[in-house]
Write a protein that holds these residues in place. Structure first.
Motif, PDB file in Angstrom:
ATOM      1  N   SER A 199      13.139  -0.426   4.390  1.00  0.00           N
ATOM      2  CA  SER A 199      12.503  -0.310   2.361  1.00  0.00           C
ATOM      3  C   SER A 199      11.727  -2.111   2.669  1.00  0.00           C
ATOM      4  O   SER A 199      11.379  -2.195   3.631  1.00  0.00           O
ATOM      5  CB  SER A 199      13.850  -0.846   1.492  1.00  0.00           C
ATOM      6  OG  SER A 199      14.443  -3.155   2.070  1.00  0.00           O
ATOM      7  N   THR A 248       0.795  -1.403  -0.361  1.00  0.00           N
ATOM      8  CA  THR A 248      -0.026   0.270  -0.228  1.00  0.00           C
ATOM      9  C   THR A 248       0.799   1.167  -0.154  1.00  0.00           C
ATOM     10  O   THR A 248       0.436   2.650  -0.593  1.00  0.00           O
ATOM     11  CB  THR A 248      -1.031  -0.119   1.424  1.00  0.00           C
ATOM     12  OG1 THR A 248      -1.418  -1.263   1.311  1.00  0.00           O
ATOM     13  CG2 THR A 248      -1.380   1.054   1.212  1.00  0.00           C
ATOM     14  N   LEU A 249       2.195   1.323   0.522  1.00  0.00           N
ATOM     15  CA  LEU A 249       2.900   1.983   0.602  1.00  0.00           C
ATOM     16  C   LEU A 249       4.146   2.192  -0.191  1.00  0.00           C
ATOM     17  O   LEU A 249       3.854   1.398  -0.716  1.00  0.00           O
ATOM     18  CB  LEU A 249       3.541   2.151   2.204  1.00  0.00           C
ATOM     19  CG  LEU A 249       2.870   1.871   3.025  1.00  0.00           C
ATOM     20  CD1 LEU A 249       3.998   2.172   4.522  1.00  0.00           C
ATOM     21  CD2 LEU A 249       2.338   3.274   3.444  1.00  0.00           C
ATOM     22  N   ASP A 250       4.311   4.043  -0.324  1.00  0.00           N
ATOM     23  CA  ASP A 250       5.670   3.982  -1.816  1.00  0.00           C
ATOM     24  C   ASP A 250       6.740   3.642  -0.772  1.00  0.00           C
ATOM     25  O   ASP A 250       6.827   5.055   0.101  1.00  0.00           O
ATOM     26  CB  ASP A 250       5.800   5.655  -2.008  1.00  0.00           C
ATOM     27  CG  ASP A 250       6.564   5.738  -3.316  1.00  0.00           C
ATOM     28  OD1 ASP A 250       7.509   5.099  -2.805  1.00  0.00           O
ATOM     29  OD2 ASP A 250       6.028   6.746  -3.778  1.00  0.00           O
ATOM     30  N   HIS A 251       7.587   2.899  -0.839  1.00  0.00           N
ATOM     31  CA  HIS A 251       8.557   2.445   0.785  1.00  0.00           C
ATOM     32  C   HIS A 251       9.889   3.611   0.090  1.00  0.00           C
ATOM     33  O   HIS A 251      10.492   3.540   0.749  1.00  0.00           O
ATOM     34  CB  HIS A 251       8.676   1.519   1.037  1.00  0.00           C
ATOM     35  CG  HIS A 251       8.527   1.023   0.830  1.00  0.00           C
ATOM     36  ND1 HIS A 251       7.560   0.264   2.800  1.00  0.00           N
ATOM     37  CD2 HIS A 251       7.116  -1.011   1.053  1.00  0.00           C
ATOM     38  CE1 HIS A 251       6.817  -0.617   2.625  1.00  0.00           C
ATOM     39  NE2 HIS A 251       6.120  -0.856   1.660  1.00  0.00           N
ATOM     40  N   SER A 252       9.475   4.591  -0.820  1.00  0.00           N
ATOM     41  CA  SER A 252      10.948   5.353  -1.171  1.00  0.00           C
ATOM     42  C   SER A 252      10.621   6.649  -0.681  1.00  0.00           C
ATOM     43  O   SER A 252      11.130   7.640  -0.396  1.00  0.00           O
ATOM     44  CB  SER A 252      10.662   5.822  -2.421  1.00  0.00           C
ATOM     45  OG  SER A 252       9.673   6.164  -2.850  1.00  0.00           O
ATOM     46  N   ARG A 253       9.290   6.717   0.235  1.00  0.00           N
ATOM     47  CA  ARG A 253       8.345   8.081   1.280  1.00  0.00           C
ATOM     48  C   ARG A 253       7.190   7.858   1.856  1.00  0.00           C
ATOM     49  O   ARG A 253       6.347   7.883   1.984  1.00  0.00           O
ATOM     50  CB  ARG A 253       8.127   9.310  -0.191  1.00  0.00           C
ATOM     51  CG  ARG A 253       7.244   8.564  -1.225  1.00  0.00           C
ATOM     52  CD  ARG A 253       6.614   9.615  -2.301  1.00  0.00           C
ATOM     53  NE  ARG A 253       5.295   9.562  -2.788  1.00  0.00           N
ATOM     54  CZ  ARG A 253       4.424   9.798  -1.902  1.00  0.00           C
ATOM     55  NH1 ARG A 253       3.690   9.999  -0.919  1.00  0.00           N
ATOM     56  NH2 ARG A 253       2.788   9.708  -2.517  1.00  0.00           N
ATOM     57  N   THR A 254       8.274   6.530   3.154  1.00  0.00           N
ATOM     58  CA  THR A 254       7.288   6.051   3.555  1.00  0.00           C
ATOM     59  C   THR A 254       6.263   7.235   4.819  1.00  0.00           C
ATOM     60  O   THR A 254       5.064   6.742   4.619  1.00  0.00           O
ATOM     61  CB  THR A 254       7.449   5.215   4.636  1.00  0.00           C
ATOM     62  OG1 THR A 254       8.774   3.756   4.146  1.00  0.00           O
ATOM     63  CG2 THR A 254       6.773   4.397   5.571  1.00  0.00           C
ATOM     64  N   SER A 280       3.553   8.921   2.585  1.00  0.00           N
ATOM     65  CA  SER A 280       2.310   7.820   2.583  1.00  0.00           C
ATOM     66  C   SER A 280       1.571   7.892   3.955  1.00  0.00           C
ATOM     67  O   SER A 280       0.818   8.044   3.902  1.00  0.00           O
ATOM     68  CB  SER A 280       2.873   6.488   1.722  1.00  0.00           C
ATOM     69  OG  SER A 280       3.344   6.562   0.516  1.00  0.00           O
TER      70      SER A 280
END
Length: 500
Positions: free
Chosen positions: A222, A56-62, A65
Motif C-alpha cells: 500500500s 503518481t500511482l493508484d496503489h489499489s492497482r499498482t 498503473s
C-alpha cells in the motif's frame, strides 16, 4: 510609542515570513538538484518535490498503473519514491534481460526500512550475500530430503485433499466461502515439511494467523508502505496500518517460537523429523565457525518465509481457478471429460498423469497466467551499474520486474487479455511450454517453492475437478475483480461445489 512597537512587530513578522520562504525555496532547489535524472538514466513521469512519484500511482492497482506508464515512457522507465529511485522493467524481452542475462548484477534485494524493521535482514526472501546463499542452499536441500517436489510428497497432498473434500461435501452443493479453507489446506503441506504436522481446519489460533497473513500482504503493498520506506524516521513514530504490519509479524514470530519450543522438548539430532529439526542440528554443527549464519533468530525468519511463500500464492491461484471454472463451464466440462477418460473417478491422480492430460495442464497454466498472482514479483537492486535498453542504471537502484507486463505481453500471447487455454496447446492439442510464462519470476531469485507449487496446483486442481463441479450461487455472476497486495487475490466470494 505604540507605533514603534507596531512597526517592530510588522518588520519581525515579515522577517519570519522571508526566512520561511527562503527555507522553502532552498529545500525545493536542493531536492531538484539532488534528484534530477541524468541523460543516461531512464526517463519517467514528473514527480512532486520531496515525495516524488508516490502519489503518481493508484496503489489499489499498482501493477496496472505501472503497465500503463510503460505505454508513455517506454519499457524501461524510472520513478522516484521519496528520495530513492527505482526502475521498472516491462515486457518479456526486458524482464528476461534483467533477471536472467544480467541476473548476477541484480541478485540482491533492496534494503527497505519496513521490511528491515520486521525481519532485520534474516530469512531467505529479503536477505542478501553470504547469508542468503547459505540459507537458500540449506532450505532447498533440506526440504528435498522431506519430499519437496518429489513423488514421496504426493500422498501428503492427496491426504490433505481428502480432508478438504470432506468439508466441501458437507455443504451438499450449497454456497461455501473457500478462502480460509484453501489457505489452511495449502498451508498444511508446507507445515508438514517445516513443523512435521498439519493443523485442523477447526484450529482457531491457526486460522486467525492465516487471516493476518493476507492483511499484512495488502498493507505491505500500500501507499503506507511506500511512505514508510521513503520517510522511515518519521513513519516509525506515526500511527497507521504500517504499525499493524509490525504487530502482525510479531504474532507470527511468537507462533513459530512456540513450535520451536515444542520441537526442543523431544528433539533427537540423529533422527530429524522436519526442517526445524534439521536446522537445530545445523545450529549445533556450525557453532563457533566463521561466517556462520545459523542461529535461532534466523531459523524463525526462515520458517516464516517458507510458511508465507509456500502457502499464499498457491491458495490464491486455486481461488482464481474455482472462479474461472464457474465463469467458463465449457472449459470445466472439457477438463472433467479428459480426467474421466484418462484417470477415471476411482483412483487418485499422480504427477505421472500430467503428460496424458494436456488440456488440463494448459488450463492450469492459463489460470496462473491470467490470474497474475505475483504481479510485480519482489524488488531487486543493482549490485553494480548495468546497461539496459541503452540506459545506464547505477549501483544501488531498485529494479521492479513487472511480471504483469510479461504475462500480458501482446507480442508474446495471441489473446493476452482473454482466458484462453489454447495459449498452451499446439496445433495437435499437445501441451506446449511458453518462454513468457513467468509467474514464479526467473533468474537467481526465482521462487524457492516453484516445484512444490507446480505439484500442489496440478494435484489439487485435478482432484477438485475429478470430484466436484463448481458453479456460482443462483443469480450470482463471478466477480473477477481483485484485491492488490504482494499477491493479487480475488475479492471474497461464495461458490457451490457440487459432488460429481
Amino acid at each position: 510609542m505604540q507605533w514603534i512597537f507596531d512597526f517592530v512587530g510588522w518588520w519581525m513578522g515579515w522577517d519570519v515570513k522571508a526566512l520561511l520562504l527562503f527555507l522553502l525555496i532552498f529545500i525545493l532547489t536542493a531536492d531538484y538538484l539532488k534528484n534530477r535524472r541524468s541523460g543516461s538514466f531512464p526517463p519517467g513521469p514528473r514527480g512532486i518535490p520531496i515525495v516524488g512519484n508516490i502519489f503518481t500511482l493508484d496503489h489499489s492497482r499498482t501493477h496496472e498503473s505501472l503497465t500503463q506508464l510503460a505505454e508513455t515512457h517506454g519499457n524501461v522507465y524510472s520513478l522516484r519514491m521519496g528520495q530513492s529511485w527505482m526502475v521498472v522493467a516491462n515486457s518479456y524481452k526486458v524482464v528476461r534481460e534483467v533477471l536472467v542475462t544480467q541476473g548476477e548484477s541484480v541478485s540482491d534485494r533492496p534494503v527497505l526500512p519496513l521490511q528491515e524493521d520486521i525481519v532485520h535482514g534474516y530469512g531467505v526472501i529479503s536477505s542478501n550475500g553470504h547469508l542468503w546463499k547459505q540459507q537458500r542452499r540449506f532450505a532447498l536441500s533440506t526440504l528435498r530430503l522431506f519430499g519437496f517436489g518429489k513423488k514421496s510428497l504426493e500422498p501428503v497432498i492427496i491426504d490433505e485433499f481428502t480432508h478438504c473434500a470432506n468439508v466441501f461435501r458437507s455443504y451438499k452443493g450449497k454456497p461455501l466461502a473457500p478462502h480460509l479453507i484453501l489457505n489452511n489446506v495449502i498451508s498444511n503441506i508446507i507445515c508438514s515439511l517445516v513443523f512435521g504436522h498439519r493443523f485442523e481446519y477447526s484450529d482457531e489460533k491457526f486460522m486467525s494467523l492465516i487471516k493476518l497473513f493476507e492483511q499484512s500482504m495488502q498493507i505491505e503493498s500500500s501507499v503506507w508502505a511506500q511512505l514508510y520506506n521513503s520517510f522511515p524516521l518519521l513513519m516509525r513514530h506515526m500511527p497507521g496500518p504500517h504499525q499493524t504490519v509490525k504487530q502482525i509479524w510479531n504474532k507470527v514470530e511468537d507462533f513459530i517460537g512456540e513450535e520451536l519450543k515444542e520441537h526442543r522438548k523431544n528433539w533427537d539430532p540423529s533422527d530429524p523429523r522436519d526442517y526445524i529439526d534439521c536446522y537445530l542440528k545445523e545450529i549445533q554443527a556450525n557453532k563457533g565457525q566463521d561466517e556462520n549464519t545459523f542461529d535461532e533468530q534466523n531459523l524463525i525468519f526462515c520458517v516464516l518465509d517458507l510458511f508465507v511463500a509456500g502457502s499464499e500464492t498457491t491458495s490464491t491461484t486455486l481461488r482464481w481457478a474455482f472462479l474461472y471454472m464457474a465463469k467458463y463451464p465449457e472449459v470445466q466440462e472439457k477438463v472433467q471429460a479428459e480426467i474421466d477418460r484418462v484417470v477415471g473417478q476411482s483412483r487418485a491422480l499422480t504427477m505421472d498423469d500430467r503428460v496424458n492430460l494436456p488440456y488440463t495442464d494448459a488450463v492450469i497454466h492459463e489460470i496462473q497466467r491470467i490470474g497474475n498472482i505475483a504481479p510485480l514479483s519482489l524488488p531487486h537492486v543493482t549490485t553494480k551499474a548495468i546497461q539496459l535498453e541503452g540506459y545506464t542504471i547505477p549501483k544501488g537502484v531498485t529494479i521492479i520486474p513487472n511480471l504483469t507486463s510479461v504475462l500480458f505481453d501482446k507480442n508474446e500471447w495471441e489473446t493476452p487479455n482473454t482466458f484462453n487455454p489454447g495459449h498452451f496447446l499446439d496445433e495437435n492439442g499437445k501441451f506446449r511450454k511458453r518462454a513468457a510464462f513467468m509467474p514464479f519470476s526467473a533468474g537467481k531469485r526465482v521462487c524457492l517453492g516453484e516445484n512444490l507449487a507446480r505439484m500442489e496446483l496440478f494435484l489439487f486442481f485435478t482432484s477438485f475437478m475429478q470430484h466436484f463441479t463448481f458453479s456460482m450461487p443462483a443469480g450470482v455472476k463471478p466477480d473477477m475483480g481483485f484485491r492488490f497486495g504482494v499477491t493479487l487475490a480475488p475479492n471474497p466470494y461464495e461458490i457451490c461445489a457440487t459432488p460429481r
